[in-house]
Design a protein around this motif. Structure first.
Motif, mmCIF file in Angstrom:
data_model
loop_
_atom_site.group_PDB
_atom_site.id
_atom_site.type_symbol
_atom_site.label_atom_id
_atom_site.label_comp_id
_atom_site.label_asym_id
_atom_site.label_seq_id
_atom_site.Cartn_x
_atom_site.Cartn_y
_atom_site.Cartn_z
ATOM 1 N N ASP A 4 0.833 -1.198 0.000
ATOM 2 C CA ASP A 4 0.000 0.000 0.000
ATOM 3 C C ASP A 4 0.871 1.252 0.000
ATOM 4 O O ASP A 4 1.529 1.559 0.993
ATOM 5 N N SER B 103 -0.272 4.322 -0.274
ATOM 6 C CA SER B 103 -0.948 5.514 0.241
ATOM 7 C C SER B 103 -0.204 6.086 1.437
ATOM 8 O O SER B 103 -0.188 7.299 1.645
ATOM 9 N N THR B 104 0.444 5.233 2.218
ATOM 10 C CA THR B 104 1.220 5.702 3.367
ATOM 11 C C THR B 104 2.524 6.377 2.929
ATOM 12 O O THR B 104 3.012 7.273 3.610
ATOM 13 N N ARG C 64 -1.736 4.463 -10.382
ATOM 14 C CA ARG C 64 -0.723 4.996 -9.460
ATOM 15 C C ARG C 64 0.495 5.551 -10.176
ATOM 16 O O ARG C 64 1.168 6.432 -9.671
ATOM 17 N N ASP D 149 4.089 2.356 -9.916
ATOM 18 C CA ASP D 149 4.476 2.149 -8.523
ATOM 19 C C ASP D 149 5.102 0.786 -8.283
ATOM 20 O O ASP D 149 6.042 0.661 -7.512
ATOM 21 N N LEU E 114 2.650 8.143 0.078
ATOM 22 C CA LEU E 114 2.171 9.422 -0.439
ATOM 23 C C LEU E 114 1.861 10.417 0.677
ATOM 24 O O LEU E 114 2.017 11.624 0.492
ATOM 25 N N SER E 115 1.435 9.920 1.820
ATOM 26 C CA SER E 115 1.071 10.816 2.922
ATOM 27 C C SER E 115 2.239 11.141 3.843
ATOM 28 O O SER E 115 2.077 11.887 4.797
#
Length: 185
Positions: free
Chosen positions: A30, A32-33, A66, A134, A35-36
């Motif tokens: 994942d 998303s972590t 992605r 990605d 990206l944040s």
């Protein structure tokens, strides 16, 4: 340019593992972590920017979806164009499509037929393109996307991935050199 072991750890530690997604036995990576996490994301983007500064690229092509994130930001940093490689039926103009195998069946990706216009050649022939996504696992989508770039007369100079699951051997058969920031074997 290579990442230091500390920089690799910053990026790797920002990617979360989700067990049994999308089905039992798979460990989903994942991003998303990543990206944040501004420190990890900037470490990655600074590395990619420095790596590709000397390539004299005309375009970055990002794989749906992605690859759009990393590709668009990298293209902006390099001052070049971005081209999306989309799933079938998502682009509004005349397209070229390429099928690839899935575990059960086939899927397709496509690009606009006039996606690449070289700076010194308005028909796009010979435009230098970096393909980015990605993750590379089995490589079907990446192979199809690299083939599409070449089919419309541009040149895929390299395929770049944030992470590679090396044990799946997805890089085999890609028509361009492959670079992965992180390798998981």
């Amino acid at each position: 340019m290579t990442l230091t072991s500390e920089e690799k750890e910053i990026i790797l530690n920002s990617i979360r593992d989700i067990p049994d997604f999308p089905k039992p036995g798979i460990i989903f990576k994942d991003i998303s972590t990543l990206l944040s996490n501004p420190a990890a994301f900037n470490t990655l983007m600074d590395h990619l920017t420095n790596r590709y500064l000397g390539y004299e690229l005309d375009y970055i092509a990002g794989i749906d979806a992605r690859g759009f994130i990393f590709g668009a930001i990298l293209a902006d940093r390099l001052g070049i164009g971005f081209v999306p490689v989309r799933k079938k039926g998502k682009l509004p103009y005349t397209t070229v499509a390429e099928k690839y195998s899935l575990e059960y069946g086939f899927d397709e990706v496509e690009i606009h037929i006039d996606a690449f216009v070289a700076k010194d050649n308005p028909d796009g022939k010979g435009a230098k393109v970096l393909l980015i996504d990605d993750l590379i696992a089995t490589g079907g989508t990446a192979k199809a996307a690299a083939n599409l770039i070449d089919r419309v007369g541009a040149h895929c100079v390299e395929a770049c991935f944030v992470m590679e699951l090396g044990f799946l051997k997805g890089r085999e058969g890609i028509s361009a050199p492959v670079y992965s920031v992180l390798q998981i074997d």
